[in-house]
Design an enzyme around this catalytic site. Structure first.
Site, PDB file in Angstrom:
ATOM      1  CG  HIS A  97      27.665  49.917  54.759  1.00 21.83           C
ATOM      2  ND1 HIS A  97      28.005  49.596  53.470  1.00 21.83           N
ATOM      3  CD2 HIS A  97      27.824  48.790  55.496  1.00 21.83           C
ATOM      4  CE1 HIS A  97      28.358  48.316  53.425  1.00 21.83           C
ATOM      5  NE2 HIS A  97      28.261  47.809  54.645  1.00 21.83           N
ATOM      6  CB  SER A 215      34.732  38.579  53.842  1.00 26.54           C
ATOM      7  OG  SER A 215      34.265  39.106  52.614  1.00 26.54           O
TER       8      SER A 215
END
Ligand code: PEP
Length: 252
Positions: A97, A215
């Site tokens: 990540h 998002s």
């Protein structure tokens, strides 16, 4: 047919009690009216994994850790090994990540050790890649992502690579409310699939699940998941509210 996956990444959020509640709500709805073809994964903090595994319907929901140690065991205070993660009943490990790369200095070399241990322990890596805004503005995103994959998952054997899930997460879209357009996401995921095909062959490329993250929310998931190369999402903020996360799962 490749798997459709919707994976939540809770990051450093929720107490144990709140996390278990969230997992319970998601599990109940998925069991009652979730699409059986969608694999749902909850990426919880280490402290929550065992309880979440015990709480959810394990046939319908997988649990992921958000990291694992780069060493198998030993004097590494504070670390949690892949073997320990496996022993909880979790099935997935989120690796690479951008927050771990940026804040904890995770290099490709470190990630390769984590990848090896994840695979050795029979866990599925959800391997993240993605470029920063400057790289996108310089139109160098393809080279950037290719280099990230060349240095890591493309070093695996074909048999090992088959077990990997890729998540493309442009850094400029993570937690910012700015989502990549479905066209941008599709373009990148098609590109990633094409370089997997170059490296491991078309059959493996066609079978690899590639997720979009950044998002993704209840409003945009349907359009994103409608793209031919987008096999689901890695969801941060919107995975913390059962209702939103369920809407994303049901966006297929
Ligand atoms: C993430 O961190 O993996 C992520 C996709 O976050 P968000 O959905 O909040 O952008």
């Amino acid at each position: 047919m490749r798997k459709k996956i919707v994976a939540g990444n809770w990051k450093c959020n929720t107490t144990l009690q709140a996390g278990v509640e969230l997992a319970k709500e998601v599990s109940n709805v998925v069991v009652e009216k979730g699409d059986k073809d969608v694999v749902v994964v909850l990426g919880t903090p280490f402290t929550h994994i065992t309880k979440v595994v015990d709480t959810v319907d394990n046939a319908r929901i997988g649990v992921a850790s958000q990291n694992c140690a780069a060493e198998a065991k030993g004097a590494f205070t504070g670390e949690v090994s892949a073997e320990m993660v496996k022993s909880t009943g979790a099935e997935y490990v989120i690796l690479g990540h951008s927050e771990r790369r940026e804040y904890y200095g995770e290099t490709s070399e470190i990630l390769n050790k984590k990848l090896a241990l994840t695979l050795e322990n029979g866990l599925t890596p959800i391997f993240c890649c993605g470029e920063a805004l400057e790289t996108r503005e310089a139109e160098k995103q393809n080279e950037w992502v290719k280099a990230q994959l060349d240095e890591t998952v493309f070093q695996l054997s074909a048999d090992e690579f088959k077990k990997v899930v890729i998540a493309y997460e442009p850094i400029w879209a993570i937690g910012t409310g700015v989502t990549a357009s479905s066209a941008q996401a599709q373009e990148m995921l098609a590109y990633i699939r094409s370089i997997i095909a170059e490296k491991f062959g078309q059959e493996i490329a066609d079978a690899t699940s590639i997720l979009y993250g950044g998002s993704c929310n209840a409003k945009n998931a349907n359009e994103l998941f409608g793209q031919p190369d987008i096999d689901g999402g890695l969801i941060g903020g919107a995975s913390l509210k059962a209702e939103d996360f369920i809407q994303i799962i049901n966006a297929y």
